[in-house]
Design a protein around this motif. Structure first.
Motif, short mmCIF file in Angstrom:
data_model
loop_
_atom_site.label_atom_id
_atom_site.label_comp_id
_atom_site.label_asym_id
_atom_site.label_seq_id
_atom_site.Cartn_x
_atom_site.Cartn_y
_atom_site.Cartn_z
N GLU A 149 0.85 -1.21 0.00
CA GLU A 149 0.00 0.00 0.00
C GLU A 149 0.88 1.25 0.00
OE1 GLU A 149 -3.27 0.21 -0.35
OE2 GLU A 149 -3.39 -1.97 -0.51
N LEU A 150 1.96 1.22 0.80
CA LEU A 150 2.88 2.36 0.83
C LEU A 150 3.53 2.54 -0.56
CD1 LEU A 150 4.84 1.91 4.22
CD2 LEU A 150 3.10 3.61 3.71
N ALA A 151 4.00 1.42 -1.10
CA ALA A 151 4.69 1.48 -2.40
C ALA A 151 3.78 2.01 -3.50
CB ALA A 151 5.21 0.09 -2.76
N SER A 152 2.52 1.62 -3.45
CA SER A 152 1.58 2.06 -4.49
C SER A 152 1.36 3.57 -4.44
CB SER A 152 0.25 1.32 -4.37
OG SER A 152 -0.42 1.75 -3.20
N ARG A 153 1.72 4.18 -3.31
CA ARG A 153 1.59 5.64 -3.18
C ARG A 153 2.95 6.33 -3.23
NH1 ARG A 153 -2.31 2.96 -0.63
NH2 ARG A 153 -4.41 3.85 -0.46
N GLY A 154 3.95 5.57 -3.61
CA GLY A 154 5.29 6.14 -3.75
C GLY A 154 5.99 6.44 -2.43
N ILE A 155 5.57 5.79 -1.36
CA ILE A 155 6.17 6.05 -0.05
C ILE A 155 7.12 4.90 0.32
CG2 ILE A 155 5.71 6.39 2.43
CD1 ILE A 155 2.91 7.44 1.61
N THR A 156 8.31 5.25 0.78
CA THR A 156 9.22 4.24 1.33
C THR A 156 9.28 4.44 2.84
OG1 THR A 156 10.52 4.39 -0.69
CG2 THR A 156 11.57 3.29 1.18
N ALA A 157 9.11 3.37 3.58
CA ALA A 157 9.11 3.48 5.05
C ALA A 157 10.48 3.93 5.54
CB ALA A 157 8.74 2.14 5.66
N LYS A 158 10.49 4.72 6.60
CA LYS A 158 11.76 5.18 7.19
C LYS A 158 12.47 4.04 7.90
CE LYS A 158 11.14 10.11 7.77
NZ LYS A 158 12.43 10.48 7.21
N GLY A 159 11.72 3.03 8.24
CA GLY A 159 12.34 1.87 8.87
C GLY A 159 11.36 0.72 8.91
N GLU A 160 11.88 -0.47 8.98
CA GLU A 160 11.00 -1.64 9.08
C GLU A 160 11.68 -2.71 9.92
OE1 GLU A 160 11.78 -3.85 4.90
OE2 GLU A 160 10.60 -2.03 4.76
#
Lengths: 395, 320
Positions: free
Chosen positions: A193-204
């Motif tokens: 879902e994040l990727a589909s909005r062009g967002i990369t998580a700051k950490g995982e």
């Protein structure tokens, strides 16, 4: 001597005869019963969800038996899978080895579900999944034996993503889950879902399922500068993470996650620490529909010690689907007939009309958001968070 | 730097919980030459005993009558009594009967004892506590949920203080326990007898030390240490599960091996080392939490291979 021996033989024969008669009576009553299996985490770390689901399932079956509609008694073989794969497989074996069993419903945890599915497929006993959400559990290989009336992890994560990413607009994320089947499925679903909005998580971070100390993860979250935390795990990890974030002073942050955390056990960390947790729940807000209110009334009237959880209505609904399918199978239901009947069934219950697609997945998908407010779960739309009186944290 | 100190504090706290369990292993191994694998389960039993006693004392209204610290002290004493009794039972039921058997027998029987303790908690915690609570508190008694559910540990340490003050209290209690243990082992006749048995059981017997009595006392003291470990664990972790014992047992044993299985201070160093490795791997390696336990156990394996006597253990040489 001979007389004493004869007397003993006579007594022995009498006992054996009585035993045979008892067995005969047992067999006769067994012939008048149709058995179904129920599996779930009735004890263990997920017990609050599993025990409530068991109550709801048994309630629906009890109502069906009381109605007198069926020419046989529906009996349930109840298995506590303890959220553990090997226990679940042993339970599944127990169920399929009983020749009177025509169908089973089970699982809140995806791991035990995935491990047990081959047992049901090999025995050609249909299994209706009421709570495990890993997407791959329903797939073309499992047709026609495996169906699922609950939404998948992907389907559950979508409404949460829409709320927190599109409506609330959080961009700086840290995503956490466990490494288990359930956690991994959610981790990937939300990441997509994040990727589909062009967002990369700051950490995982993915942690072992038995992790109790998440302070190192909390320090990572602090250092990452994330403004929102997604937790795709069960209550054991989710509640500890929320508490330890609170204790470390990370309070001005959005904490959201998946339905595995929406249990009464989450609230045990205390009202202050739990405040503001935003969790997606499958289904509909029960209080808002006539069927839902009826279910709440019926459930509460039984005096169960376990309150209604996120998946309790789904377990009830699963029982209704099985009862509906039994109805379609006539006086002598078989596993084969039930397999076909479930696939073709259309059951109207609390969630509306449930039908299954070509891979056995429900076509009836519903979900809503919940938030902890003052130590209790509330639907988001009925909380002070919805109107903006309370906030989730800086963006 | 803030992250470093945050991780440092977490590691210190985790190390405290590992250390006390590791000391249990060291004490039992020292006097009996037996690895008592149910140490973690005894510690968890201690925390459950405290939670159960808390519910009963709340039901009886004792918290309204007695000062809070007195109630907390009472709870710790109750936990200590239960764990000391359990330690003694472990000795009598799963170690003593195998005195002349293979070394594997007590090893297996203490693993079995751990399973029994865990299942007793799962099955009997709720009915036992609720029965006692209702007996002393009537219909308004405080009740607990099934032992197999996660249990919320009550806020007994600095309930109105900050998290930092609670954490410092946990570290201080651990330090005080270690100091008391040090004084007991080095300044009392009984403690020195324990050390003598740990070094040479036969020679100790020949010098007139009542070995059987010392063994029993070791299990009682070890039980008390484990109860306090359970108390600190609950205060730190807040949510306790009946099956946490196996994990803490494995960590405590590993810590004792790394430090030196017969050495109490080795247990402290091993516990801290293991905790620091876990926490810093989790903190500084991307997605490291999933591997932190693996790295910690690799450290254990490295020690077993290259320094089997542990960090401060002495090499044992068997003369033929």
């Amino acid at each position: 001597m001979f007389a004493r021996s004869s007397k003993r033989s006579y007594l022995f024969l009498s006992v054996m005869l009585s035993f045979c008669l008892l067995l005969g009576i047992g067999a006769a009553s067994a012939a008048d019963a149709v058995k179904i299996g129920f599996l779930g985490p009735i004890t263990g770390s997920d017990a609050s969800e599993g025990a409530a689901a068991r109550n709801a399932f048994m309630l629906a079956i009890s109502e069906a038996n009381k109605s007198g509609e069926f020419p046989y008694k529906i009996e349930v073989i109840e298995v506590d899978d303890q959220s553990t794969e090997n226990v679940a497989v042993a339970g599944a074996q127990e169920i399929v080895s009983d020749s009177a069993v025509v169908v089973a419903s089970g699982f809140w945890n995806s791991g035990p579900a995935a491990a047990s599915i081959p047992v049901f497929k090999d025995a050609e006993i249909p299994l209706l999944i009421w709570g495990a959400i890993r997407e791959s559990l329903t797939n073309p290989d499992n047709v026609p034996y495996i169906t699922r009336s609950a939404p998948t992890d992907k389907q559950e994560n979508i409404p949460l993503a829409v709320k927190v990413l599109d409506e609330l607009g959080y961009k700086d994320w840290f995503i956490v889950s466990d490494v288990g089947s359930y956690g991994d499925g959610n981790f990937n679903a939300f990441k997509a879902e994040l990727a589909s909005r062009g967002i990369t998580a700051k950490g995982e971070e993915q942690v072992p399922e038995d992790t109790t100390d998440l302070n190192a993860v909390v320090q990572k979250i602090k250092a990452s500068g994330a403004k929102a935390v997604y937790c795709g795990s069960t209550v054991a990890i989710g509640s500890q993470l929320k508490r330890q974030l609170f204790e470390a002073g990370v309070r001005d942050i959005l904490f959201c996650g998946i339905s595995g955390m929406k249990t009464e056990d989450f609230l045990k960390i205390g009202a202050e620490a739990a405040e503001g947790a935003l969790i997606v729940s499958p289904g509909v807000i029960l209080e808002d529909t006539a069927e839902g209110r009826k279910f709440i009334e019926l459930y509460n009237a039984q005096g169960y010690s376990e309150p209604i959880g996120a998946y309790t209505p789904y377990a009830y609904e699963a029982a209704l689907i099985l009862i509906n399918s039994l109805r379609a199978c006539g006086e002598k239901p078989t596993a084969e007939a039930m397999t076909d009947a479930i696939q073709k069934s259309e059951t109207t219950g609390i969630m509306g009309a449930t039908t299954f697609n070509s891979i056995g997945q429900t076509e009836n998908v519903a979900a809503y958001l919940n938030v902890v407010q003052d130590g209790a779960w509330l639907p988001l739309e009925k909380s002070e968070y919805q109107g903006g009186k309370r906030g989730f944290g800086a963006k | 730097m803030e992250m470093f100190w945050g991780l440092f504090m977490s590691a210190l706290l985790l190390g405290c919980t590992y250390t006390l369990v590791a000391i249990g292993f060291s004490m039992f191994f020292g006097v009996m030459d037996v690895v008592v694998f149910c140490c973690g389960d005894i510690a968890i039993f201690g925390s459950f005993a405290i939670m159960g006693a808390y519910a009963a004392m709340q039901s009886a209204g004792l918290f309204a009558v007695l000062p809070f610290w007195v109630c907390v002290a009472l709870l710790i004493i109750i936990g200590a009594v239960f764990c000391a009794a359990l330690g003694l039972m472990t000795h009598l039921l799963s170690i003593k009967p195998f005195h002349n058997s293979s070394e594997l027998m007590p090893l297996l029987s203490t693993i079995a004892m751990g399973t029994v303790i865990k299942e007793i908690l799962g099955l009997l915690f709720k009915p036992a506590v609720n029965a006692v609570s209702k007996m002393v508190g009537g219909p308004d008694a405080m009740t607990v949920v099934s032992g197999r559910n996660p249990q919320a540990f009550p806020a007994l340490l600095m309930p109105n203080g900050s998290v930092l003050s609670r954490n410092i209290t946990i570290i201080l209690i651990t330090a005080v326990m270690l100091l008391l243990l040090f004084l007991f082992l080095n300044r009392t006749k009984m403690g020195m007898s324990m050390q003598a048995i740990s070094q040479n059981k036969e020679l100790s017997r020949m010098t007139g030390i009542n070995v059987s009595k010392i063994v029993v006392i070791t299990f009682l003291i070890g039980g008390v240490m484990l109860a306090i470990s359970g108390f600190l664990l609950g205060s730190y972790q807040k949510l306790m599960s009946f099956d946490d014992g196996a994990m803490y047992g494995a960590k405590g044993f590993s810590a004792a091996v790394v430090g030196g299985l017969r050495n109490t201070w080795g247990a402290v160093i091993g516990g801290m080392l293991l905790a620091f490795v876990e926490v810093f791997v989790s903190g500084y390696i991307p997605r490291g939490t999933a591997y932190s336990s693996i790295v910690a156990f690799v450290v254990v394996v490295v020690f077993i291979v290259f320094r089997p006597e542990g960090i401060i253990g002495e090499k044992s040489v068997e003369k033929v």
